[in-house]
Design a protein around this motif. Structure first.
Motif, PDB file in Angstrom:
ATOM      1  N   THR A 207      -5.632   2.040  10.059  1.00 60.13           N
ATOM      2  CA  THR A 207      -4.497   2.614   9.351  1.00 60.13           C
ATOM      3  C   THR A 207      -4.071   1.666   8.250  1.00 60.13           C
ATOM      4  OG1 THR A 207      -2.206   3.376   9.526  1.00 60.13           O
ATOM      5  CG2 THR A 207      -2.857   1.627  11.010  1.00 60.13           C
ATOM      6  N   HIS A 208      -3.625   2.240   7.141  1.00 67.35           N
ATOM      7  CA  HIS A 208      -3.138   1.423   6.035  1.00 67.35           C
ATOM      8  C   HIS A 208      -1.692   1.773   5.677  1.00 67.35           C
ATOM      9  CE1 HIS A 208      -7.175  -0.134   5.479  1.00 67.35           C
ATOM     10  NE2 HIS A 208      -7.627   1.109   5.490  1.00 67.35           N
ATOM     11  N   SER A 209      -1.063   2.636   6.500  1.00 69.45           N
ATOM     12  CA  SER A 209       0.299   3.077   6.213  1.00 69.45           C
ATOM     13  C   SER A 209       1.349   2.266   6.958  1.00 69.45           C
ATOM     14  CB  SER A 209       0.451   4.561   6.589  1.00 69.45           C
ATOM     15  OG  SER A 209      -0.481   5.355   5.904  1.00 69.45           O
ATOM     16  N   PHE A 210       0.947   1.511   7.986  1.00 64.23           N
ATOM     17  CA  PHE A 210       1.893   0.769   8.802  1.00 64.23           C
ATOM     18  C   PHE A 210       1.470  -0.689   8.917  1.00 64.23           C
ATOM     19  CE2 PHE A 210       1.965   5.147  10.406  1.00 64.23           C
ATOM     20  CZ  PHE A 210       3.309   5.448  10.199  1.00 64.23           C
ATOM     21  N   ASP A 211       2.397  -1.516   9.371  1.00 63.83           N
ATOM     22  CA  ASP A 211       2.062  -2.928   9.553  1.00 63.83           C
ATOM     23  C   ASP A 211       1.236  -3.143  10.816  1.00 63.83           C
ATOM     24  OD1 ASP A 211       4.181  -2.253  11.153  1.00 63.83           O
ATOM     25  OD2 ASP A 211       5.344  -4.074  10.787  1.00 63.83           O
ATOM     26  N   HIS A 212       1.347  -2.242  11.800  1.00 64.70           N
ATOM     27  CA  HIS A 212       0.563  -2.348  13.042  1.00 64.70           C
ATOM     28  C   HIS A 212      -0.523  -1.276  13.086  1.00 64.70           C
ATOM     29  CE1 HIS A 212       2.813  -5.236  15.636  1.00 64.70           C
ATOM     30  NE2 HIS A 212       3.824  -4.886  14.856  1.00 64.70           N
ATOM     31  N   LYS A 213      -1.672  -1.636  13.623  1.00 64.00           N
ATOM     32  CA  LYS A 213      -2.697  -0.652  13.950  1.00 64.00           C
ATOM     33  C   LYS A 213      -2.378  -0.048  15.312  1.00 64.00           C
ATOM     34  CE  LYS A 213      -6.824  -2.364  11.524  1.00 64.00           C
ATOM     35  NZ  LYS A 213      -6.181  -3.350  10.636  1.00 64.00           N
TER      36      LYS A 213
ATOM     37  N   LEU B  81     -12.093   7.504   1.212  1.00 61.37           N
ATOM     38  CA  LEU B  81     -11.045   6.844   1.985  1.00 61.37           C
ATOM     39  C   LEU B  81     -11.637   5.815   2.931  1.00 61.37           C
ATOM     40  CD1 LEU B  81      -8.032   6.765   2.485  1.00 61.37           C
ATOM     41  CD2 LEU B  81      -8.303   8.609   4.156  1.00 61.37           C
ATOM     42  N   GLU B  82     -12.750   6.155   3.553  1.00 60.24           N
ATOM     43  CA  GLU B  82     -13.419   5.210   4.458  1.00 60.24           C
ATOM     44  C   GLU B  82     -13.911   3.983   3.694  1.00 60.24           C
ATOM     45  OE1 GLU B  82     -17.214   5.117   7.582  1.00 60.24           O
ATOM     46  OE2 GLU B  82     -16.545   7.011   6.692  1.00 60.24           O
ATOM     47  N   PHE B  83     -14.509   4.226   2.513  1.00 61.82           N
ATOM     48  CA  PHE B  83     -15.019   3.128   1.695  1.00 61.82           C
ATOM     49  C   PHE B  83     -13.883   2.217   1.217  1.00 61.82           C
ATOM     50  CE2 PHE B  83     -15.879   1.567  -2.644  1.00 61.82           C
ATOM     51  CZ  PHE B  83     -16.949   0.723  -2.378  1.00 61.82           C
ATOM     52  N   LEU B  84     -12.808   2.825   0.668  1.00 56.96           N
ATOM     53  CA  LEU B  84     -11.695   2.023   0.168  1.00 56.96           C
ATOM     54  C   LEU B  84     -10.935   1.333   1.305  1.00 56.96           C
ATOM     55  CD1 LEU B  84     -10.039   4.038  -2.752  1.00 56.96           C
ATOM     56  CD2 LEU B  84     -11.199   1.840  -2.856  1.00 56.96           C
ATOM     57  N   GLY B  85     -10.899   1.983   2.485  1.00 54.20           N
ATOM     58  CA  GLY B  85     -10.236   1.369   3.634  1.00 54.20           C
ATOM     59  C   GLY B  85     -10.911   0.075   4.050  1.00 54.20           C
ATOM     60  N   LYS B  86     -12.249   0.098   4.086  1.00 53.37           N
ATOM     61  CA  LYS B  86     -12.996  -1.115   4.426  1.00 53.37           C
ATOM     62  C   LYS B  86     -12.800  -2.184   3.351  1.00 53.37           C
ATOM     63  CE  LYS B  86     -16.610   1.210   7.114  1.00 53.37           C
ATOM     64  NZ  LYS B  86     -18.055   1.562   7.190  1.00 53.37           N
ATOM     65  N   LYS B  87     -12.786  -1.747   2.096  1.00 53.42           N
ATOM     66  CA  LYS B  87     -12.592  -2.678   0.987  1.00 53.42           C
ATOM     67  C   LYS B  87     -11.206  -3.321   1.059  1.00 53.42           C
ATOM     68  CE  LYS B  87     -13.363  -2.885  -4.019  1.00 53.42           C
ATOM     69  NZ  LYS B  87     -13.687  -2.072  -5.230  1.00 53.42           N
TER      70      LYS B  87
ATOM     71  N   LYS C  78      -2.530  -4.940  -3.547  1.00 52.15           N
ATOM     72  CA  LYS C  78      -1.558  -3.898  -3.907  1.00 52.15           C
ATOM     73  C   LYS C  78      -2.235  -2.760  -4.662  1.00 52.15           C
ATOM     74  CE  LYS C  78       2.570  -4.894  -5.281  1.00 52.15           C
ATOM     75  NZ  LYS C  78       3.716  -5.441  -6.044  1.00 52.15           N
ATOM     76  N   CYS C  79      -3.148  -3.091  -5.556  1.00 54.33           N
ATOM     77  CA  CYS C  79      -3.868  -2.051  -6.306  1.00 54.33           C
ATOM     78  C   CYS C  79      -4.715  -1.181  -5.373  1.00 54.33           C
ATOM     79  CB  CYS C  79      -4.755  -2.696  -7.369  1.00 54.33           C
ATOM     80  SG  CYS C  79      -3.844  -3.426  -8.736  1.00 54.33           S
ATOM     81  N   LEU C  80      -5.390  -1.833  -4.430  1.00 54.27           N
ATOM     82  CA  LEU C  80      -6.204  -1.077  -3.476  1.00 54.27           C
ATOM     83  C   LEU C  80      -5.337  -0.200  -2.580  1.00 54.27           C
ATOM     84  CD1 LEU C  80      -8.860  -3.759  -2.456  1.00 54.27           C
ATOM     85  CD2 LEU C  80      -9.292  -1.616  -3.663  1.00 54.27           C
ATOM     86  N   LYS C  81      -4.167  -0.716  -2.195  1.00 49.40           N
ATOM     87  CA  LYS C  81      -3.247   0.078  -1.370  1.00 49.40           C
ATOM     88  C   LYS C  81      -2.814   1.329  -2.115  1.00 49.40           C
ATOM     89  CE  LYS C  81      -1.005  -3.060   1.887  1.00 49.40           C
ATOM     90  NZ  LYS C  81       0.301  -3.663   2.289  1.00 49.40           N
ATOM     91  N   THR C  82      -2.554   1.187  -3.414  1.00 53.36           N
ATOM     92  CA  THR C  82      -2.153   2.340  -4.220  1.00 53.36           C
ATOM     93  C   THR C  82      -3.259   3.390  -4.230  1.00 53.36           C
ATOM     94  OG1 THR C  82      -0.781   0.941  -5.639  1.00 53.36           O
ATOM     95  CG2 THR C  82      -1.426   3.088  -6.509  1.00 53.36           C
ATOM     96  N   GLU C  83      -4.507   2.954  -4.398  1.00 53.73           N
ATOM     97  CA  GLU C  83      -5.638   3.883  -4.399  1.00 53.73           C
ATOM     98  C   GLU C  83      -5.785   4.565  -3.041  1.00 53.73           C
ATOM     99  OE1 GLU C  83      -9.361   2.585  -6.237  1.00 53.73           O
ATOM    100  OE2 GLU C  83      -8.307   0.810  -6.967  1.00 53.73           O
ATOM    101  N   VAL C  84      -5.636   3.788  -1.965  1.00 55.27           N
ATOM    102  CA  VAL C  84      -5.752   4.349  -0.621  1.00 55.27           C
ATOM    103  C   VAL C  84      -4.651   5.369  -0.374  1.00 55.27           C
ATOM    104  CG1 VAL C  84      -5.512   3.816   1.836  1.00 55.27           C
ATOM    105  CG2 VAL C  84      -6.978   2.401   0.402  1.00 55.27           C
TER     106      VAL C  84
END
Length: 344
Positions: free
Chosen positions: A187-193, A268-274, A293-299
């Motif tokens: 997950t990239h939306s929260f601080d915890h997985k 999404l899978e590719f950018l998530g790993k990145k 921060k830029c990658l988070k915006t894309e995700v």
């Protein structure tokens, strides 16, 4: 299902419990600066909550006619000066029962130095106290599948990644459930997985049979794909010919869907790993946080697209088929929960 540190009200949590198709909901109200603790379960599982506090919910699973075991959901003190209270609680709980026992949640502490990146090493004394209490209680780490570090925090001096969330169990529980696997969900939306505990291990999903997706009808490419696959009308067509055309339509629709809709998931899978790699690099000082921060915006942009895709799918199917499409309805509910911040 256990939720920790959520700020939703009790009424909203009970409503969420019903939407996620759970039958029971135990809420430990928030106190001070900590949010609610919530435990949800279905009628298919008998759960008896024995005790709770702002830092735990302790329950017995099963009834007298079957093998009972104990589940304790944990939310450890975030302040290092109060960690001894968390460990005292674990010891007290250990003395209360000899049942097979599993504890899981956010312990707010790491066991080993390699479970942290950024802001310097963790104090050995703090990690040793955690190790000692698990040893005293006869609890062992269940391991994990997925990314190791489950929490991320942004400080003025940089990014910090730690493995704060885990599941531990005693020998009795291991004997009862020897194939258990713990999976760290991405997950990239929260601080915890989120972590999911699978008692039967991780079973590969079989290939799904073909199903026509109602959302395809909203795209003009669907009609074109069917017309191309079906070809010209044949008079006196046999069942064999008709079956062949139906099969060709299904195969072509799946190929078209992967190109038109599946690309969002792949991106999404590719950018998530990145992004995960970038966070690790930023935590050890090898990458500027601006890149993260830029990658988070894309995700997040891709997550919005994916959310719209699932909402379109679930609404169309629910209106047509109701509860027969429970998987899509459940995904929609989870998306709504994430968007409103109900899960922490």
């Amino acid at each position: 299902m256990f939720l920790a540190e959520t700020w939703a009200g009790e009424a909203r949590l009970e409503q969420l419990c019903g939407k996620l198709r759970f039958n029971h909901c135990w809420v430990r109200p928030s106190t001070g600066k900590t949010g609610c603790l919530v435990l949800m379960w279905k009628d298919s599982v008998k759960v008896n909550v024995v005790s709770s506090s702002p830092n735990h919910i302790d329950a017995i699973v099963g009834d007298a006619s079957e093998a009972q075991w104990r589940f304790t959901s944990i939310y450890g003190h975030a302040n290092p000066s109060k960690e001894h209270d968390s460990w005292s609680l674990l010891c007290d709980l250990h003395r209360q029962s000899s049942l097979p026992w599993m504890c899981a949640g956010d312990f707010n502490e790491i066991l080993w130095s390699h479970e942290k990146l950024g802001l310097g090493p963790r104090k050995e004394s703090l990690m040793r106290d955690f190790q000692d209490v698990l040893d005293e209680c006869g609890l062992m780490d269940l391991g994990f599948v997925g990314d190791k570090l489950t929490w991320k925090g942004k400080w003025a001096t940089g990014l910090v990644l730690e493995r704060l969330d885990r599941a531990v169990a005693n020998n009795g529980w291991f004997a009862l459930n020897p194939g258990t696997k713990v999976q760290h969900l991405q997950t990239h939306s929260f601080d915890h997985k989120a972590i999911i505990i699978k008692l039967d291990g991780i079973i590969p999903c079989p290939n799904r049979p073909f199903k026509f997706e109602q959302m395809w009808l909203r795209d003009t490419g669907c009609c074109a794909t069917v017309n191309k696959a079906w070809g010209s009308t044949t008079q006196n067509a046999t069942m064999v010919i008709t079956a062949g055309k139906i099969k060709a339509c299904g195969e072509n629709l799946l190929a078209w869907s992967r190109q038109s809709f599946g690309n969002v998931k792949k991106q999404l899978e590719f950018l998530g790993k990145k992004l995960s790699k970038a966070e690790v690099a930023a935590a050890i000082g090898k990458l500027d946080y601006k890149v993260v921060k830029c990658l988070k915006t894309e995700v997040n942009e891709l997550l919005d697209k994916e959310s719209q895709m699932w909402q379109q799918r679930s609404r169309a199917l629910f209106l047509k088929c109701g509860d027969r499409n429970t998987s899509f309805s459940t995904v929609k509910l989870l998306i709504d929960s994430v968007e409103t911040g109900l899960m922490g």
